[in-house]
Design a protein around this motif. Structure first.
Motif, PDB file in Angstrom:
ATOM      1  N   TYR A  73       0.875  -1.173   0.000  1.00  0.00           N
ATOM      2  CA  TYR A  73       0.000   0.000   0.000  1.00  0.00           C
ATOM      3  C   TYR A  73       0.920   1.232   0.000  1.00  0.00           C
ATOM      4  O   TYR A  73       1.374   1.670   1.052  1.00  0.00           O
ATOM      5  CB  TYR A  73      -0.885  -0.049   1.245  1.00  0.00           C
ATOM      6  N   PRO A  74       1.239   1.735  -1.190  1.00  0.00           N
ATOM      7  CA  PRO A  74       2.156   2.870  -1.255  1.00  0.00           C
ATOM      8  C   PRO A  74       1.439   4.209  -1.114  1.00  0.00           C
ATOM      9  O   PRO A  74       0.291   4.362  -1.531  1.00  0.00           O
ATOM     10  CB  PRO A  74       2.761   2.749  -2.669  1.00  0.00           C
ATOM     11  N   SER A 111       2.095   8.643   0.541  1.00  0.00           N
ATOM     12  CA  SER A 111       2.990   9.543   1.290  1.00  0.00           C
ATOM     13  C   SER A 111       2.769   9.399   2.800  1.00  0.00           C
ATOM     14  O   SER A 111       3.688   9.587   3.580  1.00  0.00           O
ATOM     15  CB  SER A 111       2.813  11.009   0.883  1.00  0.00           C
ATOM     16  N   PHE A 112       1.536   9.162   3.199  1.00  0.00           N
ATOM     17  CA  PHE A 112       1.225   8.954   4.624  1.00  0.00           C
ATOM     18  C   PHE A 112       1.811  10.056   5.504  1.00  0.00           C
ATOM     19  O   PHE A 112       2.484   9.793   6.490  1.00  0.00           O
ATOM     20  CB  PHE A 112       1.706   7.570   5.096  1.00  0.00           C
ATOM     21  N   GLY A 137      -8.525   7.187   7.331  1.00  0.00           N
ATOM     22  CA  GLY A 137      -8.890   6.735   5.980  1.00  0.00           C
ATOM     23  C   GLY A 137      -7.934   5.654   5.507  1.00  0.00           C
ATOM     24  O   GLY A 137      -8.356   4.614   4.978  1.00  0.00           O
ATOM     25  N   HIS A 138      -6.639   5.884   5.695  1.00  0.00           N
ATOM     26  CA  HIS A 138      -5.631   4.870   5.319  1.00  0.00           C
ATOM     27  C   HIS A 138      -5.809   3.599   6.161  1.00  0.00           C
ATOM     28  O   HIS A 138      -5.752   2.486   5.653  1.00  0.00           O
ATOM     29  CB  HIS A 138      -4.205   5.383   5.587  1.00  0.00           C
ATOM     30  N   LYS A 184       4.176  14.467  -4.284  1.00  0.00           N
ATOM     31  CA  LYS A 184       3.729  15.176  -3.086  1.00  0.00           C
ATOM     32  C   LYS A 184       4.765  15.207  -1.962  1.00  0.00           C
ATOM     33  O   LYS A 184       4.956  16.215  -1.323  1.00  0.00           O
ATOM     34  CB  LYS A 184       2.480  14.494  -2.549  1.00  0.00           C
ATOM     35  N   ARG A 187      -4.722   0.665  -3.648  1.00  0.00           N
ATOM     36  CA  ARG A 187      -4.941   2.104  -3.645  1.00  0.00           C
ATOM     37  C   ARG A 187      -6.370   2.367  -3.195  1.00  0.00           C
ATOM     38  O   ARG A 187      -7.263   1.545  -3.414  1.00  0.00           O
ATOM     39  CB  ARG A 187      -4.721   2.708  -5.045  1.00  0.00           C
ATOM     40  N   GLY A 188      -6.583   3.486  -2.572  1.00  0.00           N
ATOM     41  CA  GLY A 188      -7.932   3.831  -2.113  1.00  0.00           C
ATOM     42  C   GLY A 188      -8.534   4.877  -3.034  1.00  0.00           C
ATOM     43  O   GLY A 188      -7.820   5.729  -3.563  1.00  0.00           O
ATOM     44  N   ARG A 214     -11.449   7.852  -3.135  1.00  0.00           N
ATOM     45  CA  ARG A 214     -12.390   8.626  -2.335  1.00  0.00           C
ATOM     46  C   ARG A 214     -13.516   9.202  -3.174  1.00  0.00           C
ATOM     47  O   ARG A 214     -14.666   9.168  -2.810  1.00  0.00           O
ATOM     48  CB  ARG A 214     -11.668   9.778  -1.620  1.00  0.00           C
ATOM     49  N   GLU A 219      -5.275   7.987 -10.487  1.00  0.00           N
ATOM     50  CA  GLU A 219      -5.079   6.580 -10.117  1.00  0.00           C
ATOM     51  C   GLU A 219      -5.095   5.689 -11.364  1.00  0.00           C
ATOM     52  O   GLU A 219      -4.323   4.732 -11.470  1.00  0.00           O
ATOM     53  CB  GLU A 219      -6.169   6.124  -9.137  1.00  0.00           C
ATOM     54  N   THR A 272     -13.378   4.041  -0.392  1.00  0.00           N
ATOM     55  CA  THR A 272     -13.185   4.640   0.927  1.00  0.00           C
ATOM     56  C   THR A 272     -14.209   4.111   1.940  1.00  0.00           C
ATOM     57  O   THR A 272     -15.299   3.679   1.567  1.00  0.00           O
ATOM     58  CB  THR A 272     -13.301   6.181   0.793  1.00  0.00           C
ATOM     59  N   LEU A 317     -15.431   8.523   5.531  1.00  0.00           N
ATOM     60  CA  LEU A 317     -14.008   8.846   5.445  1.00  0.00           C
ATOM     61  C   LEU A 317     -13.641   9.414   4.078  1.00  0.00           C
ATOM     62  O   LEU A 317     -12.473   9.655   3.793  1.00  0.00           O
ATOM     63  CB  LEU A 317     -13.164   7.596   5.735  1.00  0.00           C
ATOM     64  N   VAL A 366     -11.575  12.589   4.058  1.00  0.00           N
ATOM     65  CA  VAL A 366     -10.343  12.617   4.864  1.00  0.00           C
ATOM     66  C   VAL A 366      -9.120  12.436   3.972  1.00  0.00           C
ATOM     67  O   VAL A 366      -8.968  11.411   3.316  1.00  0.00           O
ATOM     68  CB  VAL A 366     -10.375  11.503   5.935  1.00  0.00           C
ATOM     69  N   SER A 367      -8.266  13.448   3.927  1.00  0.00           N
ATOM     70  CA  SER A 367      -6.977  13.301   3.245  1.00  0.00           C
ATOM     71  C   SER A 367      -5.930  13.961   4.130  1.00  0.00           C
ATOM     72  O   SER A 367      -6.233  14.913   4.858  1.00  0.00           O
ATOM     73  CB  SER A 367      -7.003  13.954   1.861  1.00  0.00           C
ATOM     74  N   SER A 368      -4.714  13.449   4.058  1.00  0.00           N
ATOM     75  CA  SER A 368      -3.650  14.029   4.890  1.00  0.00           C
ATOM     76  C   SER A 368      -3.523  15.524   4.606  1.00  0.00           C
ATOM     77  O   SER A 368      -3.339  16.328   5.522  1.00  0.00           O
ATOM     78  CB  SER A 368      -2.315  13.346   4.595  1.00  0.00           C
TER      79      SER A 368
HETATM   80  P1  ADP Z   1      -3.411  11.562   0.801  1.00  0.00           P
HETATM   81  O1  ADP Z   1      -4.169  11.742  -0.498  1.00  0.00           O
HETATM   82  O2  ADP Z   1      -4.295  11.376   1.986  1.00  0.00           O
HETATM   83  O3  ADP Z   1      -2.299  12.535   1.015  1.00  0.00           O
HETATM   84  P2  ADP Z   1      -1.556   9.290   0.286  1.00  0.00           P
HETATM   85  O4  ADP Z   1      -0.708   9.697  -0.845  1.00  0.00           O
HETATM   86  O5  ADP Z   1      -0.868   9.029   1.552  1.00  0.00           O
HETATM   87  O6  ADP Z   1      -2.774  10.175   0.607  1.00  0.00           O
HETATM   88  O7  ADP Z   1      -2.477   8.070  -0.135  1.00  0.00           O
HETATM   89  C1  ADP Z   1      -2.180   6.741  -0.302  1.00  0.00           C
HETATM   90  C2  ADP Z   1      -3.414   6.044  -0.839  1.00  0.00           C
HETATM   91  O8  ADP Z   1      -4.448   6.101   0.129  1.00  0.00           O
HETATM   92  C3  ADP Z   1      -4.018   6.654  -2.099  1.00  0.00           C
HETATM   93  O9  ADP Z   1      -4.471   5.611  -2.938  1.00  0.00           O
HETATM   94  C4  ADP Z   1      -5.191   7.458  -1.579  1.00  0.00           C
HETATM   95  O10 ADP Z   1      -6.196   7.585  -2.549  1.00  0.00           O
HETATM   96  C5  ADP Z   1      -5.641   6.567  -0.449  1.00  0.00           C
HETATM   97  N1  ADP Z   1      -6.420   7.291   0.564  1.00  0.00           N
HETATM   98  C6  ADP Z   1      -6.049   8.353   1.305  1.00  0.00           C
HETATM   99  N2  ADP Z   1      -7.030   8.750   2.137  1.00  0.00           N
HETATM  100  C7  ADP Z   1      -8.082   7.896   1.911  1.00  0.00           C
HETATM  101  C8  ADP Z   1      -9.416   7.785   2.439  1.00  0.00           C
HETATM  102  N3  ADP Z   1      -9.877   8.650   3.351  1.00  0.00           N
HETATM  103  N4  ADP Z   1     -10.184   6.794   1.968  1.00  0.00           N
HETATM  104  C9  ADP Z   1      -9.724   5.947   1.017  1.00  0.00           C
HETATM  105  N5  ADP Z   1      -8.499   6.001   0.474  1.00  0.00           N
HETATM  106  C10 ADP Z   1      -7.674   6.957   0.915  1.00  0.00           C
END
Ligand code: ADP
Length: 168
Positions: free
Chosen positions: A7-8, A10-11, A17-18, A42, A92-93, A95, A103, A124, A128, A131-133
């Motif tokens: 699961y790659p 930036s976190f 959400g992650h 990013k 990958r998630g 939203r 994606e 998602t 959630l 929710v994004s970082s």
């Molecule tokens: P962010 O967009 O939060 O800065 P990252 O680059 O860390 O996220 O995301 C890693 C993966 O997690 C990506 O595929 C992103 O779409 C997914 N992701 C982030 N937040 C969520 C969420 N709230 N629900 C589902 N997937 C998420």
């Protein structure tokens, strides 16, 4: 045979959400490796709050005791990482529709780079989708509480950074 997904992302930092994506993916995969990827555009930007080491430490803290979740760092191509580490799938998630375009492109180029690894998209979790970082950092920077949307160790780390005026 055990299945391993990576699961790659930036976190910066890990959010609920992650975490929801990781927990649900464990129903399907035997092992999930959360990969803090440094080649993502990013993470190279100035807006990052946590160093890769801090991000990794926070993710480890959240999943301590969960043997099926590992955390690693990748400073090259995710598909090279996948090749070297016997990875079956990339998680990958998604939203919103707006996530889809980038994606879709990334999954397509990754398949060109390594056709043995499939990308899996997960929708998602409940409540959630917003929710994004990035958004949470903005809210916190202006004094809003993000406690509900991040795990306790992240909330503590964010509070510490805010108190110390430690912004980049
Ligand atoms: P962010 O967009 O939060 O800065 P990252 O680059 O860390 O996220 O995301 C890693 C993966 O997690 C990506 O595929 C992103 O779409 C997914 N992701 C982030 N937040 C969520 C969420 N709230 N629900 C589902 N997937 C998420």
């Amino acid at each position: 045979m055990k299945t391993r997904a990576i699961y790659p992302g930036s976190f910066d930092p890990i959010t609920n959400g992650h975490i929801d994506i990781i927990r649900r993916s464990l129903k399907v995969f035997d092992e999930v490796v959360v990969v803090v990827a440094m080649n993502l555009r990013k993470s190279a930007q100035k807006g990052s709050w946590f160093s890769p080491d801090e991000r990794i430490a926070l993710i480890r803290e959240v999943f301590k005791g969960e043997k099926r979740v590992r955390v690693d760092l990748c400073d090259g191509l995710i598909m090279d990482y996948a090749r070297k580490n016997k990875v079956d799938a990339v998680l990958r998630g998604l939203r919103a529709a707006s996530d889809f375009e980038s994606e879709f492109m990334m999954a397509a180029i990754n398949r060109e780079l390594n056709e043995n690894v499939e990308t899996f998209f997960m929708m998602t979790g409940k409540n959630l989708f917003f929710v994004s970082s990035t958004v949470l950092k903005e809210v916190a920077a202006f004094g809003g509480s993000i406690r509900e949307y991040v795990p306790a160790p992240v909330w503590a780390a964010v509070k510490k950074k805010l108190k110390g005026g430690d912004f980049k």
